[in-house]
Enzyme design. Structure first.
Site, PDB file in Angstrom:
ATOM      1  N   ASP A 153      -1.951  50.969  43.471  1.00  0.00           N
ATOM      2  CA  ASP A 153      -1.637  50.498  42.152  1.00  0.00           C
ATOM      3  C   ASP A 153      -1.610  49.496  41.591  1.00  0.00           C
ATOM      4  OD1 ASP A 153       0.178  52.658  41.516  1.00  0.00           O
ATOM      5  OD2 ASP A 153       2.146  51.609  42.873  1.00  0.00           O
ATOM      6  N   ASP A 156      -3.473  55.269  36.378  1.00  0.00           N
ATOM      7  CA  ASP A 156      -2.888  56.126  37.181  1.00  0.00           C
ATOM      8  C   ASP A 156      -3.240  57.701  36.844  1.00  0.00           C
ATOM      9  OD1 ASP A 156      -0.506  58.595  37.273  1.00  0.00           O
ATOM     10  OD2 ASP A 156       0.850  56.610  37.805  1.00  0.00           O
ATOM     11  N   ILE A 157      -3.943  57.910  37.968  1.00  0.00           N
ATOM     12  CA  ILE A 157      -4.723  60.071  37.989  1.00  0.00           C
ATOM     13  C   ILE A 157      -3.986  60.888  37.795  1.00  0.00           C
ATOM     14  CG2 ILE A 157      -6.249  60.904  39.236  1.00  0.00           C
ATOM     15  CD1 ILE A 157      -6.129  58.297  40.582  1.00  0.00           C
ATOM     16  N   ASN A 216      -2.779  51.210  52.148  1.00  0.00           N
ATOM     17  CA  ASN A 216      -2.038  51.125  52.629  1.00  0.00           C
ATOM     18  C   ASN A 216      -2.353  52.328  53.288  1.00  0.00           C
ATOM     19  OD1 ASN A 216      -1.735  54.221  51.245  1.00  0.00           O
ATOM     20  ND2 ASN A 216      -2.705  53.491  49.533  1.00  0.00           N
ATOM     21  N   PHE A 224       3.287  63.229  43.476  1.00  0.00           N
ATOM     22  CA  PHE A 224       4.469  63.302  44.437  1.00  0.00           C
ATOM     23  C   PHE A 224       5.452  61.746  44.165  1.00  0.00           C
ATOM     24  CE2 PHE A 224       4.324  65.987  48.498  1.00  0.00           C
ATOM     25  CZ  PHE A 224       2.993  66.400  47.993  1.00  0.00           C
TER      26      PHE A 224
HETATM   27  N1  CTP Z   1      -0.502  58.198  40.907  1.00  0.00           N
HETATM   28  C1  CTP Z   1      -1.865  58.673  40.318  1.00  0.00           C
HETATM   29  N2  CTP Z   1      -2.549  57.120  40.250  1.00  0.00           N
HETATM   30  C2  CTP Z   1      -2.148  56.027  40.562  1.00  0.00           C
HETATM   31  C3  CTP Z   1      -0.552  55.956  40.667  1.00  0.00           C
HETATM   32  C4  CTP Z   1       0.047  56.498  41.383  1.00  0.00           C
HETATM   33  O1  CTP Z   1      -2.408  59.363  40.575  1.00  0.00           O
HETATM   34  N3  CTP Z   1      -2.678  55.546  40.335  1.00  0.00           N
HETATM   35  C5  CTP Z   1      -0.134  59.402  41.348  1.00  0.00           C
HETATM   36  C6  CTP Z   1       0.314  59.422  43.084  1.00  0.00           C
HETATM   37  O2  CTP Z   1      -0.637  60.505  43.475  1.00  0.00           O
HETATM   38  C7  CTP Z   1       1.619  60.699  43.162  1.00  0.00           C
HETATM   39  C8  CTP Z   1       2.447  59.873  42.157  1.00  0.00           C
HETATM   40  O3  CTP Z   1       1.859  59.510  41.219  1.00  0.00           O
HETATM   41  O4  CTP Z   1       1.179  61.780  42.480  1.00  0.00           O
HETATM   42  C9  CTP Z   1       3.583  58.982  42.161  1.00  0.00           C
HETATM   43  O5  CTP Z   1       2.728  58.019  42.415  1.00  0.00           O
HETATM   44  P1  CTP Z   1       4.053  56.696  43.703  1.00  0.00           P
HETATM   45  O6  CTP Z   1       3.573  55.606  44.529  1.00  0.00           O
HETATM   46  O7  CTP Z   1       5.293  57.591  44.185  1.00  0.00           O
HETATM   47  O8  CTP Z   1       4.149  56.071  42.365  1.00  0.00           O
HETATM   48  P2  CTP Z   1       3.851  54.574  41.737  1.00  0.00           P
HETATM   49  O9  CTP Z   1       2.972  55.178  40.608  1.00  0.00           O
HETATM   50  O10 CTP Z   1       3.332  54.102  42.405  1.00  0.00           O
HETATM   51  O11 CTP Z   1       5.223  54.196  40.736  1.00  0.00           O
HETATM   52  P3  CTP Z   1       6.246  52.796  42.162  1.00  0.00           P
HETATM   53  O12 CTP Z   1       5.094  52.152  41.988  1.00  0.00           O
HETATM   54  O13 CTP Z   1       7.140  53.228  40.981  1.00  0.00           O
HETATM   55  O14 CTP Z   1       7.236  53.695  42.811  1.00  0.00           O
END
Ligand code: CTP
Length: 412
Positions: free
Chosen positions: A289, A317-318, A221, A336
């Site tokens: 994701d 998801d970390i 990304n 975030f």
């Molecule tokens: N994050 C994470 N691990 C993932 C995905 C996201 O740690 N696999 C964390 C990001 O670092 C951020 C937060 O989750 O602090 C939200 O990330 P964001 O991309 O906004 O959300 P998503 O979890 O991808 O949700 P959505 O797809 O519904 O927007």
């Protein structure tokens, strides 16, 4: 909370590296060690070759209750603690007596013995208590060196005026131990105020992740890592011990952090778990994701038929993993939310779903230019409040966030 001492209350219990130079005033440094210990500070002493002509390592070591460091090239010293570490594992470096020679070396960046090397290698403040003959003190060379050292940020206490050991009268007498102690504690107090997160540890994730499809292709990304890196820098400046876990980015890691480079989400999760325990976690990374379900061993070739479908698997998801950690959950977990619509409602949902304490919500619609840009407009969402911040450069957003984190730890 880790078992470390917070230097915020470290006026009692600070770590002082005391460099004892050669001069008749060296005997007063023994008294200084005694006073420092009485106030609960820990003292590690370095004795120069000239200093050893006035006080013995044995008397200095019995007062500090520690080994006395004397040689730059001593294998035993280096095996116990390298000189770089020695210069940094302290809250303050004190040179007493600071001779004309030590001042000249430090002013000119010479590093030909242990004391001068430590003064060049340290990242801490330095306090000097000069002691020398009045003519040496008033010599143009010493005056130049004094001005240079002051411009470099070195603090001074004394010298006082009076009858000197050499029989002359004038400035050049080392400040009294009680005066040096007061100067030390004044400097520590200023340092503690500027470093409100001293004694705390933080992990920060930053940048994108790359998820391989085959040896030459990957899913990624547009994250630049600028915001996450700026947060790591701000937390480090505030005194926290920071582990920065970064996906592939084109920017440099800020000074004073431990950098762990990763490629994929799964590597980022493993690195984050290895960085625990930590008091603070800030997940600023734009983690992919999804990853390709299969990471092909060979480059996927065109076959002339319809392209092969790309099967995806969900990444861990970390942020959620850290927030729900069964026994090492950081005290404060900040995530975030990168959104393109309904910023605050989506951020609130994420706060609840992921179990973190705060969400920094930002609008990443392409029109705003946040992804890869230098500015950010965020809303800080906590369990009870929403704070809309003005558009700010990313390093100021980071500075504010570090300030908010420090206030939260001061409150709790
Ligand atoms: N994050 C994470 N691990 C993932 C995905 C996201 O740690 N696999 C964390 C990001 O670092 C951020 C937060 O989750 O602090 C939200 O990330 P964001 O991309 O906004 O959300 P998503 O979890 O991808 O949700 P959505 O797809 O519904 O927007």
């Amino acid at each position: 909370m880790t078992g470390e001492t917070k230097t915020g209350d470290a006026r009692m219990g600070a770590r002082i590296l005391l460099i004892v130079g050669g001069g008749i005033a060296a005997y007063k440094s023994l008294e200084l060690v005694r006073l420092l210990k009485k106030r609960g500070h820990r003292v590690r002493a370095v004795l120069t070759a000239a200093g050893a002509a006035f006080v013995t390592p044995l008397s200095l070591g019995s007062l500090t209750g520690d080994k006395v460091y004397q040689d730059l090239f001593s294998l035993t010293d280096e095996a116990e603690m390298g000189h770089i570490e020695l210069s940094r594992a302290a809250d303050l470096v004190v040179v007493a007596p600071a001779t004309a020679d030590l001042m000249a070396k430090a002013a000119n960046g010479l590093a030909n013995d242990l004391a001068s090397t430590l003064l060049l290698a340290t990242d801490k403040r330095v306090l000097m208590a000069p002691a020398m003959n009045v003519r040496m003190w008033r010599h143009a060379a010493t005056e130049r060196n004094l001005a240079t050292l002051k411009a470099d940020g070195v603090a001074f206490v004394g010298p006082g005026e009076g009858e000197m050991a050499c029989g002359e009268y004038g400035p050049g007498r080392m400040a009294e131990p009680a005066e040096i102690l007061a100067a030390i504690e004044a400097l520590l107090e200023v340092g503690a105020a500027a470093r409100p997160l001293a004694g705390l540890s933080a992990l920060v994730t930053s940048g994108p992740t790359h998820e391989p499809i085959d040896p030459v292709r990957y899913i990624a990304n547009r994250s630049s890592g600028k915001q996450g890196h700026a947060i790591a820098a701000a937390l480090a400046r505030a005194g926290a011990r920071v582990t920065l876990i970064s996906g592939p980015v084109a920017i440099e890691a800020p000074p004073g952090v431990t950098l762990v480079k990763v490629e994929t989400a799964r590597e980022m999760l493993a690195a984050a778990e290895r960085a625990l325990p930590a008091d603070i976690a800030v997940c600023a990374a734009a983690v992919a994701d999804w990853r390709a379900e299969r990471d092909a061993a060979q480059k996927i070739k065109k076959t002339g038929d319809a392209p092969a479908p790309l099967a995806l698997a969900e990444n861990p998801d970390i942020l959620a993993a850290l927030s729900h950690h069964p026994f090492r959950r950081p005290k404060l977990v900040v995530g975030f939310a990168a959104e393109t619509e309904q910023l605050v409602p989506h951020a609130r949902l994420k706060l609840a779903k992921k179990g973190c304490d705060w969400i920094v919500a930002n609008d990443v619609s392409p029109a705003g230019g946040v992804m890869g840009g230098d500015d950010n407009t965020v809303v800080l969402v906590t369990a009870t409040a929403e704070e809309a911040w003005p558009t700010l450069p990313k390093d100021q957003v980071a500075e504010r966030l570090a300030g908010r984190i420090a206030a939260e730890f001061a409150r709790t």
